[in-house]
Design an enzyme around this catalytic site. Sequence first.
Site, PDB file in Angstrom:
ATOM      1  N   LYS A 138      -5.825   9.849   3.479  1.00  0.00           N
ATOM      2  CA  LYS A 138      -5.018   9.178   3.871  1.00  0.00           C
ATOM      3  C   LYS A 138      -3.508   8.966   2.936  1.00  0.00           C
ATOM      4  CE  LYS A 138      -3.844   4.889   5.036  1.00  0.00           C
ATOM      5  NZ  LYS A 138      -4.535   3.234   4.680  1.00  0.00           N
ATOM      6  N   THR A 188      -5.682   1.107  -0.171  1.00  0.00           N
ATOM      7  CA  THR A 188      -4.660   2.362   0.444  1.00  0.00           C
ATOM      8  C   THR A 188      -4.146   2.748  -1.029  1.00  0.00           C
ATOM      9  OG1 THR A 188      -4.349   2.152   2.753  1.00  0.00           O
ATOM     10  CG2 THR A 188      -2.745   3.653   1.890  1.00  0.00           C
ATOM     11  N   LYS A 237       5.643   0.706   0.440  1.00  0.00           N
ATOM     12  CA  LYS A 237       4.548   0.923   0.247  1.00  0.00           C
ATOM     13  C   LYS A 237       3.582   2.118   0.092  1.00  0.00           C
ATOM     14  CE  LYS A 237       0.764  -1.259   0.066  1.00  0.00           C
ATOM     15  NZ  LYS A 237      -0.911  -0.387   0.257  1.00  0.00           N
TER      16      LYS A 237
END
Lengths: 294, 294
Positions: A174, A98, A242
């Site tokens: 994503k 990611t 994150k």
Amino acid sequence: MAVTPAVTFVGLGSMGLPMARNLLRRGFEVRGYDVRPEGRAAFADAGGRTAGTIAEASAGAGILILMVVNAAQGEEVLFGEGALDALAPDAAVILMATCPPGAVAALAERVRATGRRFVDAPVSGGVVGAESATLTIMAGAPAEVLAYVRPALDAMGDKVFHVGPQAGQGATVKAVNQLLCGVNLAAAAEALSLAEKVGVDGAVVLEILSGSSASSWMLRDRGPRMLEEAPRVTSAVDIFVKDLGIVLEAGRGEKAALPLAALAHQLFLAASGRGEGAADDSQVIGSYRALNGT
Amino acid sequence: MAVTPAVTFVGLGSMGLPMARNLLRRGFEVRGYDVRPEGRAAFADAGGRTAGTIAEASAGAGILILMVVNAAQGEEVLFGEGALDALAPDAAVILMATCPPGAVAALAERVRATGRRFVDAPVSGGVVGAESATLTIMAGAPAEVLAYVRPALDAMGDKVFHVGPQAGQGATVKAVNQLLCGVNLAAAAEALSLAEKVGVDGAVVLEILSGSSASSWMLRDRGPRMLEEAPRVTSAVDIFVKDLGIVLEAGRGEKAALPLAALAHQLFLAASGRGEGAADDSQVIGSYRALNGT
């Protein structure tokens, strides 16, 4: 006879290791690498080949899969550790971590400048999906490049979506996915903490919400753990620190305001700042307990 | 022979009319009232009895059900229009509208002061649940009072939860429910609008999100209508302007910060302010389109 092309897999962590194992099971020749010797040892135990350096693991491979922590690690593997130059001249690099869309697009450009191909293919489904080869894979790549790597993707996931021809489009989808996960999770915490504040039984409220239009995947999965004192960790608070950071970076790249994601990020940040970064992400409810004194 | 006690039902709108019909189907003797003559006519068409005034409809009834728009209307029916004094001396009042917990508790106290009983029992499930008698009912009342009205509640819903002994606790759980519905809905809009901004196909993104951990009831139900130009209205933007307002009032009553609900409320408010109050609530995505210029 092994399925071709030969695959190099870098990043044998909780996601990468089972993904690489699933490639082995489908008959791919896979060379694995991880900076941690125990990651390499676990892959060897599963019957995989390992190598002492990334360049050695990459020598002549037709596909390089990166399941590293972030874009900076991907860049280091490709250019710092020499993986890219070691690959076959027409190899495809599949970035499955990611990462922010902008960083992915920049990496793709540098990879293509050497004549290699690039697939932006982040995943959703967590460790359970990685182990059972049921990951959702969001691929941004030209159709012919996707066709080349498709058998490898099919070995790891059962929902492979071609979201667009460009590197960065997979990363964007994503990010959109993580936006919803993070906000839905924080919203579940806000709802259950209000019930707590009022003194209504959390288990009853959770049962009601889980069967109503208030329900979400996150509520049903993380809600029960919000009611536990010290739940097991399935995914840490710091992962959302994150990932929502990446969501906001994606928004910044597009100059798009994402106010709910920004607010949810603050709640995860605060949880991490209180020393809860390694706790299960359901413990973002602690930010509400701290805020509202419950 | 009719099931006892006799029921008076006030508020024969899109929710109340099918609820009152379901009581008839279970054999209850129901007298219905609505300020709108067409509401009364529709109930008469369904075989129900109606009356010209609320006091007349309430005379001697053992249960009064209020499915009105808000707490102020409930107060007007009970005290302004004389419903309460007309009821049997030991009757139970069931308030099923979505109201702020503090207002519900205050109404309950005034009802109990006359010797009558009070059940705080808001519902979830929408028109579909009202019609199919599958509503979720969140009841705050002493156990023996709930037992008295239980057959009537069972005629309207199939998930009746006793959330606590006090009036206001049902309203609080409903507020918690609406908090999640409203935030999950606004979050779905934020996610899909980011995909739009980047130029990724919304239908593909929606399919991915609906099958991943990003999924929610609201995403799956309202997401498709966010991609339509002028979708049919299943529930209006202004309902969430009202309901998230009640959520925030519940938080204010408890002195609890609800930052995600407050932010979601702003997005619905802005949509209403742009003249979209009567549009389907999926059109809260218009607030993102306006904000981010998509």
